[in-house]
Design a protein around this motif. Structure first.
Motif, PDB file in Angstrom:
ATOM      1  N   MET A 137       0.818  -0.992  -0.078  1.00 32.35           N
ATOM      2  CA  MET A 137       0.150  -0.446  -0.284  1.00 32.35           C
ATOM      3  C   MET A 137       0.766   1.487   0.113  1.00 32.35           C
ATOM      4  N   GLU A 138       0.717   1.826  -0.246  1.00 39.85           N
ATOM      5  CA  GLU A 138       1.764   3.144  -0.527  1.00 39.85           C
ATOM      6  C   GLU A 138       0.349   4.597  -1.041  1.00 39.85           C
ATOM      7  N   SER A 139       1.021   5.526   0.156  1.00 41.41           N
ATOM      8  CA  SER A 139       0.415   6.971  -0.195  1.00 41.41           C
ATOM      9  C   SER A 139       1.074   8.020   0.158  1.00 41.41           C
ATOM     10  N   GLY A 140       1.059   9.661   0.446  1.00 40.01           N
ATOM     11  CA  GLY A 140       1.164  10.283   1.157  1.00 40.01           C
ATOM     12  C   GLY A 140       2.895  10.724   1.737  1.00 40.01           C
ATOM     13  N   TYR A 141       2.757  10.874   2.681  1.00 42.80           N
ATOM     14  CA  TYR A 141       4.560  10.360   3.232  1.00 42.80           C
ATOM     15  C   TYR A 141       3.858   9.536   4.417  1.00 42.80           C
ATOM     16  N   ALA A 142       5.507   8.772   4.430  1.00 37.21           N
ATOM     17  CA  ALA A 142       5.224   8.141   5.670  1.00 37.21           C
ATOM     18  C   ALA A 142       6.889   8.164   6.309  1.00 37.21           C
ATOM     19  N   GLY A 143       7.661   9.137   6.113  1.00 37.59           N
ATOM     20  CA  GLY A 143       9.392   9.250   6.589  1.00 37.59           C
ATOM     21  C   GLY A 143       9.263   9.491   7.523  1.00 37.59           C
ATOM     22  N   GLU A 144      10.705   9.988   8.165  1.00 39.78           N
ATOM     23  CA  GLU A 144      11.287  10.576   8.996  1.00 39.78           C
ATOM     24  C   GLU A 144      10.311  11.757  10.019  1.00 39.78           C
ATOM     25  N   GLY A 145       9.491  11.905  11.460  1.00 40.18           N
ATOM     26  CA  GLY A 145       8.656  13.250  11.948  1.00 40.18           C
ATOM     27  C   GLY A 145       7.149  12.925  10.383  1.00 40.18           C
ATOM     28  N   ILE A 172      -2.364  16.481   2.332  1.00 39.02           N
ATOM     29  CA  ILE A 172      -3.411  15.456   2.002  1.00 39.02           C
ATOM     30  C   ILE A 172      -3.152  14.766   0.965  1.00 39.02           C
ATOM     31  N   PRO A 173      -2.884  13.629   0.351  1.00 38.21           N
ATOM     32  CA  PRO A 173      -2.185  13.044   0.248  1.00 38.21           C
ATOM     33  C   PRO A 173      -3.147  13.387  -1.161  1.00 38.21           C
ATOM     34  N   SER A 174      -2.153  13.055  -2.561  1.00 41.60           N
ATOM     35  CA  SER A 174      -3.379  12.975  -3.944  1.00 41.60           C
ATOM     36  C   SER A 174      -3.781  11.826  -4.451  1.00 41.60           C
ATOM     37  N   THR A 175      -3.104  10.867  -3.992  1.00 40.72           N
ATOM     38  CA  THR A 175      -2.678   9.272  -4.657  1.00 40.72           C
ATOM     39  C   THR A 175      -2.819   8.599  -4.040  1.00 40.72           C
ATOM     40  N   ALA A 176      -3.445   6.843  -3.902  1.00 40.48           N
ATOM     41  CA  ALA A 176      -3.318   5.791  -2.752  1.00 40.48           C
ATOM     42  C   ALA A 176      -3.671   4.426  -3.704  1.00 40.48           C
ATOM     43  N   THR A 177      -2.324   3.792  -3.806  1.00 48.00           N
ATOM     44  CA  THR A 177      -2.372   2.825  -4.606  1.00 48.00           C
ATOM     45  C   THR A 177      -1.835   1.163  -3.230  1.00 48.00           C
ATOM     46  N   LEU A 178      -3.221   0.666  -3.895  1.00 49.41           N
ATOM     47  CA  LEU A 178      -3.078  -0.841  -2.904  1.00 49.41           C
ATOM     48  C   LEU A 178      -2.697  -1.819  -4.565  1.00 49.41           C
TER      49      LEU A 178
END
Ligand SMILES: [Zn+2]
Length: 453
Positions: free
Chosen positions: A301-309, A314-320
């Motif tokens: 699953m991938e979307s937005g920001y999941a890095g440090e801090g 508001i992410p523009s896309t989400a992929t599953l």
């Protein structure tokens, strides 16, 4: 003319048989790098002709199939042997104790790329045929051979090859020697695999990521869109809510349930091997869930920001991405359409992409022929085989059960720790010679079986 003679022949020919295997192992045949494929196909063809097998190469859209046959009587019982002559790349080379394409014997094992997967097992089939003929005088059944050169590349052209050559390949049973024996050392008999359909879901919000304060409550969030959609697809107990998802599932027979109950199971040991020490389910549930039930797995699953801090957007896309494992008689395309239909109804703005599929397969454990082969393998190893009605994973076994319409039985000849696909791939000498014995017994039993039926 007997099994004593067979034993004696194998004993006296050990060196010669190993040398034949070594010739094949020395020839590179890396399908994904297209290295040595034709050379290997030609070499194998020559070796088969020397054994008296009528052999030719049949072209496919990819690498050629080495096809052979020994037909005694047009209408006699026919056994089809499947295997593959291609191998995985040997890298990383520095991890090999001896070079991957120079077969070397150490500690009772032959080390080389392809030793277990699948050249060692393929040669055991061929040498078994030779041994049988020399011990018993003649083959009691017709034998056909299909050795493909793309198994390590997903067998992409095998379904079309079987479809186009149905008449040529016509057989009463398909027998495959590939994979690893059970870790208890018992011979293993596999009667099928789970299929799969891979799907991607894409949800879109705004055209780019936006400030989550300045546009908060104004823009839709595609992650929530997917989460809401997923909640409509599966309940909290794991039951799939897509209409018709479970419609065509074949129930295990009493015999198959019994087989599942008799498979060895040690929750602690398995838990350790899969990095999940809290595995507590009982063996029957474990094997039922693993072999007789479909999955509904999210593999990424991938979307937005999941890095440090934190990044307040508001992410523009989400992929599953999902891989849904299927059991007989679920059809991957039918299941894909049902998922598609479900998304149309619940979130039509979400895009559904088809990423690939494979049919499931299962040969009924109730068939007489399964009993015959099981008994033959028992004889060969002097040890009772374990019978697993299905693998949890997926292999193109359906090309035999569904396209060719023949029962298919898989009996791995390689040791459990053969390290296939890894450096220092090997096959134990005993396992190689037991494979030769195994096919001799199978052929003999099939001969008896066809006489009596
Ligand atoms: Zn492999």
């Amino acid at each position: 003319m007997s099994f004593d003679k067979m034993e004696e022949l194998i004993q006296t020919r050990k060196e010669a048989y190993l040398e034949q295997l070594f010739v094949l192992l020395r020839q590179k045949s890396i399908s994904t790098q297209n290295l040595g494929i034709y050379e290997c196909a030609e070499l194998l063809k020559g070796m088969m002709e020397e054994l008296g097998i009528n052999t030719r190469l049949i072209e496919t859209k990819g690498h050629p199939v080495v096809y052979g046959e020994m037909i005694n009587h047009e209408n006699a019982f026919t056994l089809l042997l499947y295997g593959h002559y291609d191998v995985q790349p040997p890298e990383p080379l520095e991890d090999w104790v001896s070079p991957p394409f120079e077969p070397t014997i150490r500690e009772g094992r032959i080390f080389a790329r392809g030793a277990g997967d699948n050249k060692g097992q393929l040669m055991a089939q061929l040498l078994g045929i030779k041994t049988y003929i020399d011990a018993f005088g003649d083959l009691p059944v017709n034998v056909k051979f299909v050795f493909e050169g793309e198994e390590e590349n997903g067998s992409v052209n095998l379904p079309a090859f079987v479809e186009e050559n149905k008449e040529l390949l016509k057989a009463d049973v398909v027998f495959t020697a590939d994979g690893s024996s059970h870790n208890s050392g018992s011979p293993l008999i596999l009667l099928g695999v789970r299929g799969m359909v891979a799907i991607e879901l894409n949800a879109k919000g705004s055209d780019w990521d936006n400030h989550s304060g300045n546009t908060g409550n104004i823009l839709p969030n595609p992650v929530w869109k997917l989460i809401d959609l997923l909640q409509t697809m599966r309940d909290r107990d794991g039951k799939v809510l897509i209409k018709g998802f479970y419609d065509h599932i074949r129930k295990p027979s009493e015999q198959e349930k019994e087989l599942l109950r008799s498979l060895p199971y040690d929750a602690e040991n398995i838990g350790e091997k899969i990095g999940y020490p809290s595995l507590t389910m009982d063996g029957e549930t474990y094997y039922r869930k693993l072999t007789m039930e479909p999955t509904f797995n999210i593999c990424g699953m991938e979307s937005g920001y999941a890095g440090e801090g934190i990044k307040t957007i508001i992410p523009s896309t989400a992929t599953l991405k999902m891989d849904i494992r299927l059991v007989v008689d679920q059809d991957p395309i039918d299941i894909f359409n049902k998922v598609y239909q479900h998304v149309e109804e619940h979130a039509p703005e979400v895009e559904v992409k088809f990423l690939g599929s494979m049919h499931p397969s299962r040969t009924s454990a109730d068939l007489d022929i399964v009993k015959v082969v099981t008994e033959a393998v028992h004889q060969a190893y002097q040890k009772e085989p374990l019978i697993q009605p299905s693998l949890g994973g997926s292999l193109p076994d359906y090309v035999w059960t569904k396209i060719l319409g023949a029962p298919s039985i898989i009996v791995p000849y390689a040791n459990f720790d053969q390290r296939n696909h890894s450096p220092n791939e090997n096959i134990e000498l005993d396992y190689f010679f037991n494979g030769i014995k195994s096919i001799c017994h199978v052929i003999h039993s099939l001969g008896e079986f066809s006489k009596n039926s």
